[in-house]
Design a protein around this motif. Structure first.
Motif, PDB file in Angstrom:
ATOM      1  N   LEU A 272     123.235  75.399   2.454  1.00 36.98           N
ATOM      2  CA  LEU A 272     123.927  76.391   1.644  1.00 36.98           C
ATOM      3  C   LEU A 272     123.707  76.182   0.148  1.00 36.98           C
ATOM      4  CD1 LEU A 272     127.277  76.732   3.622  1.00 36.98           C
ATOM      5  CD2 LEU A 272     125.461  78.433   3.421  1.00 36.98           C
ATOM      6  N   LYS A 273     123.275  74.986  -0.242  1.00 33.02           N
ATOM      7  CA  LYS A 273     122.976  74.733  -1.647  1.00 33.02           C
ATOM      8  C   LYS A 273     121.816  75.606  -2.132  1.00 33.02           C
ATOM      9  CE  LYS A 273     124.583  69.926  -1.847  1.00 33.02           C
ATOM     10  NZ  LYS A 273     124.178  68.506  -1.957  1.00 33.02           N
ATOM     11  N   ARG A 274     121.012  76.100  -1.173  1.00 32.64           N
ATOM     12  CA  ARG A 274     119.874  76.953  -1.533  1.00 32.64           C
ATOM     13  C   ARG A 274     120.287  78.412  -1.690  1.00 32.64           C
ATOM     14  NH1 ARG A 274     114.978  75.631  -1.263  1.00 32.64           N
ATOM     15  NH2 ARG A 274     114.264  77.595  -0.348  1.00 32.64           N
ATOM     16  N   SER A 275     121.547  78.700  -1.441  1.00 33.40           N
ATOM     17  CA  SER A 275     122.033  80.076  -1.575  1.00 33.40           C
ATOM     18  C   SER A 275     121.915  80.542  -3.027  1.00 33.40           C
ATOM     19  CB  SER A 275     123.494  80.160  -1.127  1.00 33.40           C
ATOM     20  OG  SER A 275     124.079  81.351  -1.583  1.00 33.40           O
ATOM     21  N   PRO A 276     121.603  81.829  -3.240  1.00 32.96           N
ATOM     22  CA  PRO A 276     121.553  82.372  -4.610  1.00 32.96           C
ATOM     23  C   PRO A 276     122.861  82.164  -5.379  1.00 32.96           C
ATOM     24  CG  PRO A 276     120.562  83.905  -3.072  1.00 32.96           C
ATOM     25  CD  PRO A 276     121.176  82.804  -2.243  1.00 32.96           C
ATOM     26  N   ASN A 277     123.961  81.996  -4.647  1.00 35.71           N
ATOM     27  CA  ASN A 277     125.244  81.776  -5.319  1.00 35.71           C
ATOM     28  C   ASN A 277     125.295  80.429  -6.037  1.00 35.71           C
ATOM     29  OD1 ASN A 277     126.229  84.218  -4.354  1.00 35.71           O
ATOM     30  ND2 ASN A 277     126.916  83.304  -2.437  1.00 35.71           N
ATOM     31  N   GLN A 278     124.329  79.543  -5.710  1.00 35.92           N
ATOM     32  CA  GLN A 278     124.315  78.213  -6.305  1.00 35.92           C
ATOM     33  C   GLN A 278     123.329  78.113  -7.476  1.00 35.92           C
ATOM     34  OE1 GLN A 278     126.508  75.949  -5.108  1.00 35.92           O
ATOM     35  NE2 GLN A 278     127.192  77.505  -3.648  1.00 35.92           N
ATOM     36  N   TYR A 279     122.805  79.245  -7.913  1.00 34.19           N
ATOM     37  CA  TYR A 279     121.752  79.222  -8.925  1.00 34.19           C
ATOM     38  C   TYR A 279     122.279  79.508 -10.339  1.00 34.19           C
ATOM     39  CZ  TYR A 279     118.384  79.273  -5.063  1.00 34.19           C
ATOM     40  OH  TYR A 279     117.650  78.973  -3.948  1.00 34.19           O
ATOM     41  N   GLY A 280     123.556  79.260 -10.565  1.00 33.54           N
ATOM     42  CA  GLY A 280     124.159  79.586 -11.845  1.00 33.54           C
ATOM     43  C   GLY A 280     123.479  78.941 -13.029  1.00 33.54           C
ATOM     44  N   GLN A 281     123.095  77.675 -12.894  1.00 32.19           N
ATOM     45  CA  GLN A 281     122.468  76.958 -14.004  1.00 32.19           C
ATOM     46  C   GLN A 281     121.151  77.607 -14.418  1.00 32.19           C
ATOM     47  OE1 GLN A 281     120.835  73.079 -12.942  1.00 32.19           O
ATOM     48  NE2 GLN A 281     121.114  73.540 -10.763  1.00 32.19           N
ATOM     49  N   TYR A 282     120.406  78.145 -13.442  1.00 26.85           N
ATOM     50  CA  TYR A 282     119.140  78.810 -13.751  1.00 26.85           C
ATOM     51  C   TYR A 282     119.391  80.204 -14.316  1.00 26.85           C
ATOM     52  CZ  TYR A 282     117.374  75.138 -10.624  1.00 26.85           C
ATOM     53  OH  TYR A 282     117.095  73.942 -10.034  1.00 26.85           O
ATOM     54  N   ALA A 283     120.387  80.894 -13.761  1.00 26.35           N
ATOM     55  CA  ALA A 283     120.678  82.265 -14.179  1.00 26.35           C
ATOM     56  C   ALA A 283     121.045  82.333 -15.656  1.00 26.35           C
ATOM     57  CB  ALA A 283     121.798  82.844 -13.319  1.00 26.35           C
TER      58      ALA A 283
ATOM     59  N   LYS B  38     107.838  99.487 -12.284  1.00 30.48           N
ATOM     60  CA  LYS B  38     108.133  98.623 -11.145  1.00 30.48           C
ATOM     61  C   LYS B  38     107.431  97.285 -11.348  1.00 30.48           C
ATOM     62  CE  LYS B  38     108.315  98.383  -6.108  1.00 30.48           C
ATOM     63  NZ  LYS B  38     108.339  99.168  -4.843  1.00 30.48           N
ATOM     64  N   ILE B  39     108.097  96.197 -10.912  1.00 26.25           N
ATOM     65  CA  ILE B  39     107.527  94.854 -11.034  1.00 26.25           C
ATOM     66  C   ILE B  39     107.420  94.246  -9.641  1.00 26.25           C
ATOM     67  CG2 ILE B  39     107.799  92.547 -12.020  1.00 26.25           C
ATOM     68  CD1 ILE B  39     109.555  93.837 -14.209  1.00 26.25           C
ATOM     69  N   VAL B  40     106.240  93.727  -9.321  1.00 25.66           N
ATOM     70  CA  VAL B  40     106.018  93.105  -8.016  1.00 25.66           C
ATOM     71  C   VAL B  40     105.387  91.727  -8.198  1.00 25.66           C
ATOM     72  CG1 VAL B  40     105.703  95.358  -6.918  1.00 25.66           C
ATOM     73  CG2 VAL B  40     103.707  94.083  -7.720  1.00 25.66           C
ATOM     74  N   GLY B  41     105.460  90.925  -7.139  1.00 19.87           N
ATOM     75  CA  GLY B  41     104.803  89.625  -7.155  1.00 19.87           C
ATOM     76  C   GLY B  41     105.770  88.462  -7.059  1.00 19.87           C
ATOM     77  N   PRO B  42     105.305  87.334  -6.516  1.00 22.93           N
ATOM     78  CA  PRO B  42     106.140  86.151  -6.327  1.00 22.93           C
ATOM     79  C   PRO B  42     106.207  85.290  -7.581  1.00 22.93           C
ATOM     80  CG  PRO B  42     103.963  85.707  -5.478  1.00 22.93           C
ATOM     81  CD  PRO B  42     103.940  87.125  -5.989  1.00 22.93           C
ATOM     82  N   GLY B  43     107.112  84.301  -7.545  1.00 20.87           N
ATOM     83  CA  GLY B  43     107.210  83.373  -8.669  1.00 20.87           C
ATOM     84  C   GLY B  43     108.236  82.297  -8.380  1.00 20.87           C
ATOM     85  N   ASN B  44     108.473  81.443  -9.346  1.00 25.53           N
ATOM     86  CA  ASN B  44     109.446  80.367  -9.154  1.00 25.53           C
ATOM     87  C   ASN B  44     110.876  80.905  -9.292  1.00 25.53           C
ATOM     88  OD1 ASN B  44     109.919  80.670 -11.908  1.00 25.53           O
ATOM     89  ND2 ASN B  44     108.740  78.867 -12.499  1.00 25.53           N
ATOM     90  N   ILE B  45     111.843  80.009  -9.332  1.00 31.22           N
ATOM     91  CA  ILE B  45     113.252  80.409  -9.370  1.00 31.22           C
ATOM     92  C   ILE B  45     113.576  81.247 -10.608  1.00 31.22           C
ATOM     93  CG2 ILE B  45     113.930  78.233 -10.475  1.00 31.22           C
ATOM     94  CD1 ILE B  45     116.016  80.292  -7.966  1.00 31.22           C
ATOM     95  N   TYR B  46     112.921  80.941 -11.736  1.00 31.60           N
ATOM     96  CA  TYR B  46     113.192  81.683 -12.964  1.00 31.60           C
ATOM     97  C   TYR B  46     112.641  83.114 -12.883  1.00 31.60           C
ATOM     98  CZ  TYR B  46     114.340  77.064 -14.758  1.00 31.60           C
ATOM     99  OH  TYR B  46     114.906  75.829 -14.929  1.00 31.60           O
ATOM    100  N   VAL B  47     111.472  83.242 -12.286  1.00 34.16           N
ATOM    101  CA  VAL B  47     110.879  84.566 -12.100  1.00 34.16           C
ATOM    102  C   VAL B  47     111.730  85.394 -11.133  1.00 34.16           C
ATOM    103  CG1 VAL B  47     108.885  85.808 -11.155  1.00 34.16           C
ATOM    104  CG2 VAL B  47     108.539  83.834 -12.639  1.00 34.16           C
ATOM    105  N   ALA B  48     112.159  84.769 -10.037  1.00 30.46           N
ATOM    106  CA  ALA B  48     112.964  85.468  -9.036  1.00 30.46           C
ATOM    107  C   ALA B  48     114.279  85.965  -9.635  1.00 30.46           C
ATOM    108  CB  ALA B  48     113.235  84.546  -7.852  1.00 30.46           C
ATOM    109  N   LEU B  49     114.937  85.107 -10.402  1.00 32.72           N
ATOM    110  CA  LEU B  49     116.214  85.496 -11.002  1.00 32.72           C
ATOM    111  C   LEU B  49     116.026  86.529 -12.117  1.00 32.72           C
ATOM    112  CD1 LEU B  49     118.086  82.077 -11.089  1.00 32.72           C
ATOM    113  CD2 LEU B  49     118.528  84.023  -9.595  1.00 32.72           C
ATOM    114  N   ALA B  50     114.886  86.463 -12.806  1.00 38.46           N
ATOM    115  CA  ALA B  50     114.607  87.462 -13.843  1.00 38.46           C
ATOM    116  C   ALA B  50     114.408  88.838 -13.220  1.00 38.46           C
ATOM    117  CB  ALA B  50     113.366  87.062 -14.641  1.00 38.46           C
TER     118      ALA B  50
END
Length: 300
Positions: A19-30, A208-220
């Motif tokens: 559950l630590k991998r849940s998006p709800n745990q990504y506050g520090q990155y967000a 539209k924006i497509v493509g994969p990335g790290n946690i910062y790209v995903a949250l952006a």
């Protein structure tokens, strides 16, 4: 490879760790991502150049942010010719697949004179994010650019982080050229997503924006969704394999590592009823890790 035997005592800890991998745990990155996006919205190119120097140790300017034809020609001279052949064969296959997905508009008139119909048109401008550095894959270019090409998108923009020397990985540039992209910018991370979403002096905005990335790209991408469209929030990479004693331990190990190599936040999990298989997969993982170039990321 860490092995955990499932029982009443370990079950809770396993659930908590997952559950630590849940998006709800990504506050520090967000919080970091929000700051980057606001900087790019307010400062434009100035913020892009600053963050590229900070995160990629590369110096770029309004004169060098866009990849030139000379840089693409240099990429062709550096890449293995056999890889170019592979890229070209992949393009044929990918295009063939997406041509079959293409939809067309239609119009019909009823006896009462009512006109019914559906008009399908391509998006005007699309931004393709291609990871660099830790995970530079030409396949990311092809799989994201070619569907847009088949659909008839008029303007396709690609952003990808440069190396410390200010250059883009040659495989990425060759794949982009072969796929038909002419507009490539040397910028990565959340700052690239912000630039595509809101536009800067050098990078006009897209729809539209497509493509994969790290946690910062995903949250952006998550943060700009609504202002622009996105494909999905992809990453960090993860894989879950369920296998019994009949599985090939070498294949299982290879599948686990294929995702673990993407970045340090990737998660590779095997669930098995066979302790013997778990031990064999662990041994195979160790053998692979000793030989693979991305050993440090895999170990983390």
């Amino acid at each position: 490879m860490r092995k955990v035997e499932l029982n009443s005592e370990t079950k809770k800890n396993i659930q908590e760790n997952l559950l630590k991998r849940s998006p709800n745990q990504y506050g520090q990155y967000a919080d970091v991502v929000e700051g980057i996006i606001n900087d790019v919205k307010n400062k434009g190119d100035e913020a892009l150049f600053s963050y590229t120097h900070k995160f990629d140790q590369a110096i770029i300017s309004k004169d060098t942010i866009r990849v030139t034809e000379e840089e693409i020609e240099e990429a062709y001279s550096l890449i293995d010719p056999s890889l170019i052949d592979v890229i070209r064969k992949a393009i044929v296959n990918i295009k063939s697949f997406h041509e079959k997905q293409k939809r067309y508009g239609w119009f019909d008139t009823t006896e009462k004179g009512t006109i019914l119909g559906q008009k399908i048109t391509a998006i005007e401008a699309v931004g393709v994010y291609v990871p660099g550095g830790k995970a530079a894959y030409p396949s990311s270019v092809l799989m994201n650019v070619l569907p847009a090409k088949v659909a008839g998108v008029k303007r396709i923009v690609m952003t990808t982080p440069p190396g410390k020397d200010g250059k883009v990985y040659e495989g990425t540039l060759v794949a982009a050229k072969e796929a038909g992209i002419d507009e490539i910018y040397k910028v990565g991370g959340a700052q690239a997503i912000a630039a595509l979403a809101y536009g800067t002096e050098s990078i006009p905005k897209v729809h539209k924006i497509v493509g994969p990335g790290n946690i910062y790209v995903a949250l952006a991408k998550k943060a700009v969704y609504g202002h622009v469209s996105i494909d999905s929030i992809a990453g960090p990479s993860e894989i879950l394999i369920i296998a019994d004693e009949t599985a090939n331990p070498r294949y299982v190990a290879a599948d686990l590592l294929s995702q673990a190599e993407h970045d340090e936040l990737a998660s590779s999990i095997l669930i098995t009823t066979s302790k013997e298989l778990a031990d064999k997969v662990s041994d195979e993982v160790d053998k692979f890790v000793e030989k693979l170039s991305r050993r440090e990321i895999l170990l983390k």
